[in-house]
Design an enzyme around this catalytic site. Structure first.
Site, mmCIF file in Angstrom:
data_model
loop_
_atom_site.group_PDB
_atom_site.id
_atom_site.type_symbol
_atom_site.label_atom_id
_atom_site.label_comp_id
_atom_site.label_asym_id
_atom_site.label_seq_id
_atom_site.Cartn_x
_atom_site.Cartn_y
_atom_site.Cartn_z
ATOM 1 N N ARG A 430 0.695 -1.270 0.081
ATOM 2 C CA ARG A 430 -0.003 0.060 -0.016
ATOM 3 C C ARG A 430 0.884 1.218 -0.097
ATOM 4 O O ARG A 430 1.772 1.509 0.642
ATOM 5 C CB ARG A 430 -0.874 -0.009 1.131
ATOM 6 N N ARG A 538 -22.036 -14.537 -5.794
ATOM 7 C CA ARG A 538 -22.589 -13.290 -6.581
ATOM 8 C C ARG A 538 -21.749 -12.221 -6.188
ATOM 9 O O ARG A 538 -21.671 -11.141 -6.928
ATOM 10 C CB ARG A 538 -24.109 -13.132 -6.088
ATOM 11 N N ASP A 554 -31.625 -9.495 -8.775
ATOM 12 C CA ASP A 554 -32.067 -10.879 -8.684
ATOM 13 C C ASP A 554 -33.039 -11.391 -9.766
ATOM 14 O O ASP A 554 -33.315 -10.325 -10.402
ATOM 15 C CB ASP A 554 -32.827 -11.225 -7.182
ATOM 16 N N GLU A 555 -32.992 -12.588 -10.008
ATOM 17 C CA GLU A 555 -33.744 -12.942 -11.462
ATOM 18 C C GLU A 555 -35.555 -12.492 -11.291
ATOM 19 O O GLU A 555 -35.952 -12.289 -12.339
ATOM 20 C CB GLU A 555 -33.678 -14.303 -11.400
ATOM 21 N N GLU A 642 -26.497 -13.147 2.707
ATOM 22 C CA GLU A 642 -25.177 -12.404 1.693
ATOM 23 C C GLU A 642 -25.540 -11.011 1.563
ATOM 24 O O GLU A 642 -24.585 -10.382 1.558
ATOM 25 C CB GLU A 642 -25.011 -13.218 0.612
ATOM 26 N N ASP A 643 -26.634 -10.566 1.368
ATOM 27 C CA ASP A 643 -26.953 -9.012 0.937
ATOM 28 C C ASP A 643 -26.892 -8.236 2.168
ATOM 29 O O ASP A 643 -26.489 -7.241 2.342
ATOM 30 C CB ASP A 643 -28.326 -9.016 0.309
ATOM 31 N N ARG A 691 -32.619 -14.604 8.814
ATOM 32 C CA ARG A 691 -32.084 -13.266 8.495
ATOM 33 C C ARG A 691 -32.077 -12.475 10.044
ATOM 34 O O ARG A 691 -31.297 -11.954 10.240
ATOM 35 C CB ARG A 691 -33.041 -12.755 7.455
#
Length: 736
Positions: A430, A538, A554-555, A642-643, A691
Site C-alpha cells: 500500500r 454473487r 435478482d432474477e 449475503e445481502d 435473517r
C-alpha cells in the site's frame, strides 16, 4: 615613522579587543586552566529568588545511578546483551521462500496447557486465529506466533513467565526465531526498566510497546501501542468526535492528570509538569500517591499536589480539553495515549526516544505534537500558536486513527500483520497515503489495486468522478422455461439504459442455461458465467466486470429503464455507498435482548438489499478477501443473508447508511425455489428467522453494530408534483 608605529599599535590593540570578545570563551579556557579533578560549582545568581528552579544544584550534581548517566560504551554493551541480532532486517533475518507457495499465512503454536496466558495475550491469539491469514497447518505458514505469553517481561510481575528460553529452544519450528513474531507490552523492571525481555528473541520480529528508538530495528520490528487488559478484542467504542460534527470549543487548552514519580526513571518530566499549570486553561495535576513507600520520598509539594489532584475528574478533563499532555512513565509508552486519541484530545508527547506506534506507516505529524522533555516550558506557547483549522484537522485525524487501527486488539493485530505482509510483497504494498486517509490501510487491499482511482473512497481527493457506465450482474437460480419470465424482461429493461456497458448473468442453476438464441437481443454484450450454488458467489471479484459500477439484481426483480437510469445517476454522486431500491431495517428488541430484522415499509431503514442496488466493484474484492472464510461459509451454509452481510461490510467502512431511491413497485423477500419445495408449511418463515439470526451473528463478528439508520430518500426533480409530465425527466417512475 612615529605615526606609522602609532597606526600599527592601534591596529594591533583593536585586533586584540576583537579577538577577546569573539573568541573570548576559547581564550579564557587557554588562560584559566583549572587543576584536574576540581569540581565546578554552580553559579549563585543575585536574583535567584525570582527564578523557579526545576531542581536544586545539589540534586543536579548528584549521581543517582540513572541509566542515562551511563557512558555510551556501557549503553552499547547493554544493548548488545539484549539484542544480539540488532542488525536484523527483512533481507537478512527473514526467509521469504516460506511465503511464495501459499502466500501470507500465519500459524499460532497450539496451546499445550502449561503456563497460563494473560487476558490480553488470549485476545491477541484469538484475533490471529480469526484472521483471514490464519492457517492450522505449519507447512503452509509464512509467519509463526508463540503460544507462550511474552507480553509482560517484568520479572516482578505475577504474569511473568519463567524459563522461556528453554521452552522456545525446544520448539522444532523455532529455527533461531526466523519468521517468528513476538508480542510484548512490558519489558525490564525497577529501577532502570531496560528493554530486556529475559530471553533471546533471536531473529524474530518484535512487536513491542514503548519501543526505544536506539533498540528499534527499522523495517523489521514494529512499535505497537500500550493497551490495557480491558481493551476490547473486537469492535471497540467509537471516537468521541463524529465525522459529520464540529467539536465544540473546549473549556481547557492543555491538561494532564496523573501520578508523579518521586524517584527513579521517568520522574524528571513528571516532576516538572507543575511549572506550566495556571489553574485556568492549562491544568497540570500530579499526585505523589504512587507505590507502597511513597511517603518515604515525600517532598514539600506533595500535600498541595495531592489536594489539587482530587479537585478535577480525569474523564471531565479528557472530554473538555483540546490538547492532552502524554508524558513518559516508567516506560516510554502510556495508556493515556490511546485514551487521548479516542477523546479527540490532541496528544502532546513528552517521551524522548519513543518510536511511535506503527510509525512505519502512520504520519503522526498530522495528529500529534511531538515535544521535547527538556523544553517543557515551550509547550504552552507552541499549542497556542496553532490555528483553529489545523486543530480541527488534528482532531479529525485522531478519530480516524483511533477507529482504523487502535480501537480494538483485533485492529492492532491486523495492522501489525498487514505491515509485515507489505514488507514481504513489497511490489504490491500500500502507498502511505492509504494508511493516513479514510477508510485506512486495512480496508484498501493492495491485491485489488494500488492506484487511488480504482477505489470508491478517493474521488473527492482527486477531484474526479466515477465512469459513466455500469455492469448489470443478474443472479439466476431458476431454469428459463418461458419467454415471459421476469429475468428476460429485466434484461431487456436494463439493456435499454444508455449507461449500461454489459450484462452478466451469473448462472447458479443446476440445469444448463438456454442457448444463446433463446436470450433477448440486446445492444450491449450479454455474458453467461457458470457459478456454484453458493450465495456468496454473487460477490466474487469476477474479471469480466469491466466497469466501476455494478448493478446487482435478482432474477425476480422488476425495474424499468427509467428507474435504473435514475439510480445510477444517484450512485455517481455517492460511489462509496450502496444505492438502490428495496430497503430493510434493524432494531434492538428489548424483550429478547438482541437485534432484530424487519421488512416493514417505514420511513426509516438501515439496509438496501442487493436484489436491486448499485455499488462499487471493489466491494466484491473486500467481501471475498477481507471477510474471513468462516463467516462466508456460514452464509453459504444457510443459503441466505449475503445481502445483509454486504450492507454490514459497506456501513462498517463508510460509517454511513445506504442511499434509498424511489421505486415504482415494492420489493418483497422471495423464498428460494428449493426452499419452497423442501420446507413444510410450518417452516415457511424459516428464511425470515434466519435473517433475524444473521443480524446478530454479523454484529457479534464485527464486535459492534455497524448499520446506520436513515430517513433519507432521493426522488427525481418534480417527482409527483402537479405539473405537466413533459417537464419531468423520469416521468415513468410515478405510479400508474
Amino acid at each position: 615613522m612615529p605615526a606609522r608605529k602609532k597606526y600599527i599599535f592601534v591596529t594591533f590593540f583593536a585586533m586584540w579587543i576583537l579577538l577577546f570578545f569573539l573568541g573570548g570563551d576559547q581564550l579564557r579556557r587557554l588562560v584559566f586552566i583549572k587543576k584536574s579533578g576540581a569540581t565546578r560549582s554552580w553559579p549563585h545568581w543575585l536574583d535567584g529568588f525570582l527564578l523557579k528552579s526545576f531542581a536544586d544544584p545539589e540534586e543536579l550534581q548528584r549521581d543517582d545511578g540513572d541509566h542515562y548517566d551511563q557512558s555510551p560504551k556501557a549503553r552499547r554493551e547493554l544493548r548488545r546483551s539484549i539484542y544480539k541480532y540488532s542488525r536484523c532486517r527483512m533481507e537478512t533475518c527473514f526467509d521469504f521462500s516460506r511465503c511464495r507457495e501459499h502466500g501470507f499465512k500465519v500459524f499460532v503454536y497450539p496451546s499445550e496447557g502449561g503456563d497460563p496466558m494473560s487476558e490480553s495475550y488470549l485476545k491477541i491469539v484469538a484475533s490471529l486465529e480469526e484472521s483471514r491469514y490464519y492457517t492450522p497447518d505449519p507447512k503452509e505458514a509464512c509467519l509463526f506466533v508463540l503460544n507462550t505469553d511474552t507480553l509482560d517481561r517484568d520479572h516482578l510481575s505475577i504474569q511473568y513467565v519463567h524459563n522461556i528460553n528453554e521452552k522456545i529452544q525446544g520448539f522444532p519450528l523455532w529455527n533461531g526465531g526466523q519468521n517468528h513474531l513476538i508480542f510484548n507490552l512490558y519489558s525490564g523492571t525497577w529501577p532502570n526498566y531496560t528493554e530486556d525481555l529475559g530471553f533471546d528473541i533471536g531473529q524474530a520480529i518484535l512487536a513491542k510497546a514503548s519501543f526505544y528508538t536506539e533498540n528499534f530495528r527499522p523495517g523489521f520490528d514494529i512499535s505497537i501501542p500500550l493497551f490495557s487488559k480491558d481493551h476490547p478484542q473486537k469492535g471497540g467504542e467509537r471516537g468521541w468526535l463524529y465525522k459529520s460534527s464540529l467539536p465544540p470549543k473546549k473549556k481547557y487548552l492543555l491538561v494532564f492528570k496523573g501520578k508523579r514519580y518521586l524517584t527513579g526513571i521517568g520522574s524528571d518530566t513528571r516532576n516538572a509538569l507543575h511549572h506550566i499549570h495556571n489553574g485556568k486553561d492549562i491544568i497540570s495535576l500530579t499526585t505523589c500517591k504512587h507505590g507502597k513507600d511513597w511517603e518515604k520520598h515525600k517532598d514539600q509539594r506533595c500535600d498541595k499536589d495531592n489536594t489539587d489532584y482530587e479537585k478535577f475528574d480525569y474523564q471531565e478533563l479528557l472530554h473538555n480539553s483540546t490538547f492532552c499532555i502524554i508524558p513518559r512513565g516508567r516506560r516510554l509508552g502510556s495508556f493515556r495515549f490511546l485514551e487521548a486519541l479516542q477523546a479527540a484530545c490532541i496528544p502532546v508527547l513528552l517521551s524522548n526516544g519513543w518510536e511511535l506506534p506503527f510509525s512505519e506507516v502512520i504520519d503522526w505529524s498530522k495528529s500529534a505534537i511531538v515535544g521535547d522533555e527538556r523544553l517543557l516550558l515551550q509547550i504552552p506557547s507552541t499549542v497556542r500558536c496553532l490555528p483553529s483549522d489545523k486543530i480541527l484537522a488534528f482532531q479529525q485525524q485522531t478519530q480516524f486513527l483511533w477507529e482504523a487501527y487502535f480501537s480494538s486488539v483485533e485492529k492492532i493485530v491486523q495492522t501489525t500483520l498487514e505491515i509485515i505482509k507489505d514488507r514481504i510483497f513489497h511490489q504490491a504494498s500500500r502507498p502511505r497515503f492509504f494508511w493516513n486517509t479514510l477508510p485506512g490501510g486495512l480496508l484498501a487491499l493492495p491485491e485489488y489495486s494500488t492506484h487511488l482511482s480504482d477505489f470508491p473512497f478517493y474521488y473527492l481527493q482527486q477531484g474526479s468522478s466515477p465512469s459513466s457506465k455500469f455492469t448489470a450482474l443478474i443472479r439466476a437460480v431458476s431454469p428459463v422455461v418461458s419467454l415471459s419470465q421476469p429475468i428476460l424482461k429485466l434484461i431487456q429493461a436494463v439493456s435499454r439504459s444508455p449507461y449500461c456497458a454489459q450484462i452478466i448473468v451469473l448462472w447458479s442453476c443446476e440445469k444448463p442455461p438456454p442457448l444463446s438464441t433463446k436470450w433477448p437481443q440486446t445492444a450491449v454484450p450479454l455474458t453467461i458465467i457458470h457459478a456454484s450454488s453458493k450465495v456468496s458467489d454473487r460477490f466474487l471479484p469476477y474479471s469480466a466486470i469491466g466497469t466501476e459500477a455494478v448493478l446487482s439484481l435478482d432474477e425476480q426483480t422488476s425495474l424499468s429503464t427509467g428507474e435504473v437510469d435514475f439510480a445510477f445517476m444517484v450512485w455517481r454522486s455517492f460511489p462509496d455507498r450502496i444505492v438502490g431500491f428495496p430497503m430493510r431495517s434493524h432494531f434492538w428488541d428489548t424483550s429478547r435482548n438482541q437485534w432484530s430484522y424487519t421488512s416493514k415499509w417505514t420511513n426509516e431503514f438501515s439496509m438496501v438489499l442487493t436484489a436491486a442496488a448499485f455499488y462499487h466493484r471493489y466491494y466484491h474484492s473486500l467481501f471475498t478477501n477481507y471477510l474471513p472464510v468462516r463467516i462466508r461459509s456460514f452464509v453459504d451454509q444457510i443459503a441466505n443473508c449475503e445481502d445483509i452481510l454486504m450492507n454490514f461490510l459497506v456501513s462498517a467502512i463508510t460509517k454511513l447508511p445506504p442511499i434509498k431511491v424511489t421505486q415504482k413497485k415494492q420489493h418483497r423477500d422471495a423464498p428460494l425455489p428449493q426452499l419452497l419445495k423442501s420446507a413444510p408449511p410450518s417452516n415457511r418463515n424459516l428464511r425470515f428467522s434466519q435473517r433475524q439470526e444473521c443480524v446478530n451473528q454479523f454484529a457479534a463478528w464485527f464486535g459492534y453494530m455497524p448499520l446506520v439508520h436513515s430517513q433519507f430518500r432521493l426522488d427525481p426533480v418534480l417527482f409527483k408534483d402537479q405539473v405537466s409530465v413533459l417537464r419531468k425527466k423520469y416521468r415513468h417512475l410515478e405510479r400508474d
